[in-house]
Design an enzyme around this catalytic site. Structure first.
Site, PDB file in Angstrom:
ATOM      1  N   LEU A   1     119.589  46.130  28.462  1.00 45.32           N
ATOM      2  CA  LEU A   1     118.373  46.839  28.834  1.00 45.32           C
ATOM      3  C   LEU A   1     118.473  48.266  28.294  1.00 45.32           C
ATOM      4  O   LEU A   1     119.443  48.966  28.580  1.00 45.32           O
ATOM      5  CB  LEU A   1     118.233  46.876  30.358  1.00 45.32           C
ATOM      6  N   ASP A   2     117.492  48.667  27.504  1.00 43.37           N
ATOM      7  CA  ASP A   2     117.544  50.033  26.989  1.00 43.37           C
ATOM      8  C   ASP A   2     116.743  50.952  27.919  1.00 43.37           C
ATOM      9  O   ASP A   2     116.262  50.537  28.962  1.00 43.37           O
ATOM     10  CB  ASP A   2     117.061  50.093  25.534  1.00 43.37           C
TER      11      ASP A   2
END
Ligand SMILES: Cc1cc2nc3c(=O)[nH]c(=O)nc-3n(C[C@H](O)[C@H](O)[C@H](O)COP(=O)(O)O)c2cc1C
Lengths: 324, 73
Positions: free
Chosen positions: B32-33
């Site tokens: 997850l960025d």
């Protein structure tokens, strides 16, 4: 004339911002843009705190009217962010443009000081958060742009951000002429921010070799590198960017090694003029730029064309049905 | 309870079984960025009826749980 909420909100003749550009957009360029009726933006990524103070002072001294607004750009992931945030308050900078994240830690202080804050946003989620924090507008920056880029294009990001927030939206990325300005307004934006086209302005102090490289660029001449490191950058293809791309695909190299290869590369091209071994950051619209003009001429030409294409847009509307 | 809801929302977002999500999992390990993190925070705000200010960067699922606990307290 083209007048939107952005003119009123910032006291501008034209709803256009000159994007902050690390190592490049100084007080001289910002003042030229603000004097021409747009919003000039001073980068805080330069030689350090004193340099930022000096550029703000230079900008003020060059403004034809002390009431003309200008901004500084605070890159939130930079180690200089805190210092730049404080200088904005201390020197009563009228507008702050933030990049690379959400300005949560600084927001209260800026708003209390009466500073207008405009974050650059790469997604609708960040745009909503920015609006909630008290931003007075947001810049939807598409991946066509030069420098650090997101994935979404200006064409799809702008209308979605315009739907997501009730504050005005400024479109950025790929805008270098009046058609781009007109299209941005049609996509739901109330203004534009341009970086690459102001790189070529007469008042822009970037090295002459850098400008020349932009004038020579063709449509297919930019490349995005740095995806692997989590901060992709668009620049012109040259020895540096090709090697960077090769290194990224080399799994034997650590991220650290690649980071250090990239360090200082923009400065090398922008200040020293090494456009082979430095990073010549520029957007896809580089190919649309052919000659050096003053900031004033860039803006006047752009908006004259935008007015023209908008005035002609009615030709597409007709009562008749087409059976062709 | 908070952890379960966080895990459920993360599971839905990532299309994985929530029971595979541990408190010490980092957002990076879940791929997850920072943009994903904002989306997830907004879903959690709706789920808990709170506002979450991301003053500090969030690294792990536990960071998020603690933040929500503090808000709910
Ligand atoms: C050389 C260069 C450096 C840039 N540096 C920054 C920066 O330090 N901070 C920032 O917020 N944006 C930066 N940008 C992005 C611009 O502010 C602007 O949003 C972008 O250039 C718009 O797209 P365009 O290049 O297609 O006009 C940079 C762009 C270029 C071309």
């Amino acid at each position: 004339m083209i007048v939107t909420e952005i003119n009123r909100l910032f006291g501008l003749k034209y709803p256009i911002f000159q994007g902050g550009m690390a190592w490049i957009s100084n007080g001289q360029l910002a003042a030229a843009v603000s004097n021409a009726g747009g919003l000039g933006v001073i980068s805080s990524i330069n030689e350090g705190e004193e340099a930022l103070r000096r550029e703000i002072t230079t900008c003020r001294s060059l403004l034809h009217n002390p009431d003309f607004p200008f901004a500084i750009n605070v890159m939130l992931m930079s180690p200089q962010a805190q210092a730049a945030a404080d200088i904005a308050v201390e020197m009563q900078v009228p507008v702050v443009i933030t990049g690379a994240g959400l300005p949560t830690p600084y927001m209260k202080k800026w708003l209390a000081a009466g500073i207008k804050v405009v974050p650059v946003v790469p997604s609708t989620g960040i745009a909503k958060m920015a609006a909630r924090l008290g931003a007075c507008a947001v810049i939807a920056e598409g991946g066509e742009s030069g420098g650090h880029v997101g994935d979404l294009t200006t064409m799809v990001l702008t209308p979605q951000v315009a739907d997501a927030v009730s504050i005005p939206v400024i479109a950025a990325g790929g805008i270098a002429d009046g058609r781009g300005v007109a299209a941005s307004l049609m996509l739901g934006a109330a203004g534009v921010q341009c970086g690459t086209c102001f790189l070529t302005a007469k008042e822009c102090g970037v090295h002459a070799n850098y400008k020349q490289k932009i004038f020579q660029a063709k449509d297919i001449d930019t490349i995005v590198t740095g995806k692997r490191l989590g901060h992709p950058v668009r620049s012109l293809k040259n020895a540096f960017s090709r090697q960077f791309a090769d290194m990224e695909y080399n799994t034997n190299l650590s991220d650290q090694e690649i980071e250090s290869f990239g360090a200082g590369a923009l400065r090398r091209a922008a200040l020293e003029g090494d456009v082979q071994n430095g990073s010549v950051m520029a957007g896809q619209c580089a190919a649309m730029l052919h000659e050096e003009k003053t900031a004033q001429q860039i803006i006047v030409d752009m908006f004259a064309q935008a007015e023209h294409v908008l005035a002609c847009a009615g030709k597409f509307l007709t009562e008749e049905e087409s059976h062709a | 309870m908070i952890f379960e809801t966080v895990a459920k929302i993360l599971g839905e977002y990532k299309d994985v079984d929530p029971s595979t999500i541990t408190a010490d999992a980092t957002f990076a390990s879940l791929e997850l960025d920072s943009l994903d993190t904002v989306e997830i925070v907004m879903s959690l705000e709706d789920a808990f009826g709170i506002e979450i200010d991301m003053e500090q960067p969030l690294q792990t699922v536990e960071d998020l749980v603690k933040l929500i606990e503090a808000k709910k307290a």
